[in-house]
Design a protein around this motif. Sequence first.
Motif, short mmCIF file in Angstrom:
data_model
loop_
_atom_site.label_atom_id
_atom_site.label_comp_id
_atom_site.label_asym_id
_atom_site.label_seq_id
_atom_site.Cartn_x
_atom_site.Cartn_y
_atom_site.Cartn_z
N ARG A 1 -13.27 8.38 1.28
CA ARG A 1 -12.45 9.34 1.79
C ARG A 1 -11.13 9.29 0.88
O ARG A 1 -10.51 8.28 0.86
CB ARG A 1 -12.05 9.37 3.00
CG ARG A 1 -13.23 9.54 3.97
CD ARG A 1 -12.64 10.20 5.67
NE ARG A 1 -12.16 11.35 5.52
CZ ARG A 1 -11.68 11.74 6.46
NH1 ARG A 1 -11.75 11.10 7.75
NH2 ARG A 1 -11.34 13.26 6.41
N GLU A 2 -10.70 10.32 0.06
CA GLU A 2 -9.73 10.16 -0.83
C GLU A 2 -8.40 9.91 0.02
O GLU A 2 -8.09 10.55 1.17
CB GLU A 2 -9.65 11.25 -1.83
CG GLU A 2 -10.86 11.34 -2.64
CD GLU A 2 -10.51 12.87 -3.47
OE1 GLU A 2 -9.60 13.40 -3.69
OE2 GLU A 2 -11.29 12.85 -4.35
N GLY A 3 -7.55 9.11 -0.52
CA GLY A 3 -6.09 9.08 -0.03
C GLY A 3 -6.14 7.95 1.20
O GLY A 3 -5.23 7.92 2.04
N ALA A 4 -7.07 7.06 1.13
CA ALA A 4 -7.05 6.40 2.30
C ALA A 4 -5.95 5.19 2.27
O ALA A 4 -5.21 4.82 3.15
CB ALA A 4 -8.43 5.61 2.54
N LEU A 5 -5.67 4.77 1.03
CA LEU A 5 -4.71 3.60 0.81
C LEU A 5 -3.46 4.40 1.05
O LEU A 5 -2.43 3.82 1.48
CB LEU A 5 -4.69 3.23 -0.46
CG LEU A 5 -3.67 2.24 -0.88
CD1 LEU A 5 -3.40 0.85 -0.10
CD2 LEU A 5 -3.81 1.80 -2.54
N ASP A 6 -3.36 5.41 0.52
CA ASP A 6 -1.82 6.35 0.58
C ASP A 6 -1.72 6.62 2.14
O ASP A 6 -0.43 6.54 2.72
CB ASP A 6 -2.15 7.67 0.08
CG ASP A 6 -1.98 7.73 -1.51
OD1 ASP A 6 -1.48 6.73 -1.85
OD2 ASP A 6 -2.38 8.71 -2.02
N HIS A 7 -2.68 6.76 3.24
CA HIS A 7 -2.52 7.10 4.39
C HIS A 7 -1.79 5.73 5.13
O HIS A 7 -1.03 5.70 6.04
CB HIS A 7 -3.70 7.27 5.22
CG HIS A 7 -3.70 7.56 6.72
ND1 HIS A 7 -3.95 6.46 7.39
CD2 HIS A 7 -3.09 8.52 7.44
CE1 HIS A 7 -3.89 6.81 8.70
NE2 HIS A 7 -3.36 8.10 8.66
N VAL A 8 -2.33 4.38 4.82
CA VAL A 8 -2.12 3.47 5.32
C VAL A 8 -0.52 3.04 4.91
O VAL A 8 0.21 2.52 5.74
CB VAL A 8 -2.91 2.20 4.77
CG1 VAL A 8 -2.32 0.80 5.20
CG2 VAL A 8 -4.36 2.26 5.10
N GLN A 9 -0.16 3.10 3.66
CA GLN A 9 1.26 2.95 2.97
C GLN A 9 2.42 3.98 3.92
O GLN A 9 3.38 3.50 4.23
CB GLN A 9 1.30 3.35 1.66
CG GLN A 9 0.49 1.97 0.88
CD GLN A 9 0.49 2.42 -0.60
OE1 GLN A 9 0.46 3.53 -1.00
NE2 GLN A 9 0.14 1.43 -1.47
N GLN A 10 1.78 5.45 4.10
CA GLN A 10 2.60 6.19 4.64
C GLN A 10 2.81 5.67 6.18
O GLN A 10 3.93 5.80 6.58
CB GLN A 10 1.89 7.78 4.59
CG GLN A 10 2.77 8.73 5.33
CD GLN A 10 2.26 10.10 5.05
OE1 GLN A 10 1.28 10.26 4.59
NE2 GLN A 10 2.88 10.99 5.60
N HIS A 11 1.76 5.55 6.69
CA HIS A 11 2.01 5.00 8.14
C HIS A 11 2.66 3.73 8.44
O HIS A 11 3.49 3.60 9.32
CB HIS A 11 0.34 4.95 8.82
CG HIS A 11 0.47 4.81 10.40
ND1 HIS A 11 1.06 5.69 11.23
CD2 HIS A 11 -0.04 3.84 11.07
CE1 HIS A 11 1.05 4.96 12.55
NE2 HIS A 11 0.28 4.29 12.38
N LEU A 12 2.42 2.80 7.43
CA LEU A 12 3.16 1.70 7.64
C LEU A 12 4.63 1.96 7.38
O LEU A 12 5.33 1.33 8.06
CB LEU A 12 2.75 0.63 6.31
CG LEU A 12 3.11 -0.65 6.52
CD1 LEU A 12 2.86 -1.33 7.90
CD2 LEU A 12 2.58 -1.52 5.46
N ARG A 13 5.03 3.08 6.64
CA ARG A 13 6.49 3.15 6.33
C ARG A 13 7.11 3.87 7.71
O ARG A 13 8.23 3.54 8.04
CB ARG A 13 6.73 4.18 5.29
CG ARG A 13 6.47 3.47 3.84
CD ARG A 13 7.02 4.49 2.69
NE ARG A 13 6.22 5.86 2.48
CZ ARG A 13 5.13 5.59 1.83
NH1 ARG A 13 4.78 4.62 0.86
NH2 ARG A 13 4.32 7.15 1.85
N GLN A 14 6.37 4.63 8.27
CA GLN A 14 6.61 5.27 9.68
C GLN A 14 6.91 4.10 10.69
O GLN A 14 7.82 4.27 11.49
CB GLN A 14 5.72 6.27 10.03
CG GLN A 14 5.41 7.52 9.28
CD GLN A 14 4.37 8.16 9.74
OE1 GLN A 14 3.64 7.92 10.39
NE2 GLN A 14 4.31 9.80 9.10
#
Length: 388
Positions: free
Chosen positions: A370-383
């Motif tokens: 799934r595209e964007g999996a790493l971006d999702h982790v990084q975004q959620h970690l920032r939150q």
Amino acid sequence: MPGTVLLLAASPVGKGCLVDAASVLPVLAAVAPSVLSGTDTANVVELADPLEPQAVLTRLRAAATAPGPLTMFVTGQLQLDRRQHLPHFALARTTPATVRYTAFPWHWIAEELRLRRPGTTTLVADLHADAETWDHLAAHPLTAGPYTALYGRIAPPPPRRTVAAPTYMRAAATILRSGHRPPFAQLHQQALTRASGEEAARPGAADIVLAPLPATGHSRAGQAWPPAPEFTVAAPPPPPTEPPAASVADTHESITAAVQAGRHDEAAALAAQREQEALRTHGPGSGQVLHWREVRADLAMFAGDAERSCRTWLTIATTRLDAGQPADAPAVESAVDRAHHQWGRIGDAARARELGPALAELRLRVPGRREGALDHVQQHLRQLQTQG
């Protein structure tokens, strides 16, 4: 106890379509749920030409965790992904170039059904294969896992500019519409006979017949091929990811019964005991140890302990990678995907923050399908960093 029935029919839109899979759903839907499942009552879930693999996975996972017998009727076509040459069940958006991302990996079926009680799961399949997949199946028979009885047929590709009909599944559904549900072995033979009569004039190779092995419960294609391994792993090859069926069936049955009764601690203790036995016998990193560790990760999920499940899946993924398994191996991708999924369900922000960096590091190595999996982790970690 009520049963569960999953009706899945799909084929690509456009010229890549080999079979009119969805045409069989009205016939299957006309069969009484109790006849489809062989139980007094049943829940029927119908998936007609789904678009996303994750949507199919969600429905399959829910069906796999339901108590009582599970019967699956699957109609469609198989194609290989170009990277790993693993069979995938084509969905509505699937094209030869996008199989890996738009089709449903067949090995996910075995993975999701592996914790079900032996003897409670049956898969009836009417599948067509394109030319490349047809050649692949000659050396790599299709399976649905050691505890799933697999019946059906795989047909070769139809002539060019021709869309085949799901004659085997239609025959099975017609037999069931009478209100009588014969044993699956008998239903299978009757459906094969009817389908072969309808297709007597069809040119080409004979179908591959799918039937279970009586002695072990494994399924195989044809009557001369041994079961294929559930996963294809690049060298160096690790030991099997699952111990012999005879040595684990009783434990799996006990674990399943404990989970269904809500005795999650008992189920976890059984799996932990078997893992320690495998560790002493086969050593750390062995396929047997990994198998029971995967069971423990799933049990933590069933118990609602997302943190423990995530930690365990992270450990499994790291162990597989350190053993030399490639980042796109199905078992590696599955471990990271499951860790990611469970991480998102951790309610304690501090504990989620603790595990986030390890997951992000793994996502750099294992981006997944799934595209964007790493971006999702990084975004959620920032939150999470902003939460107390």
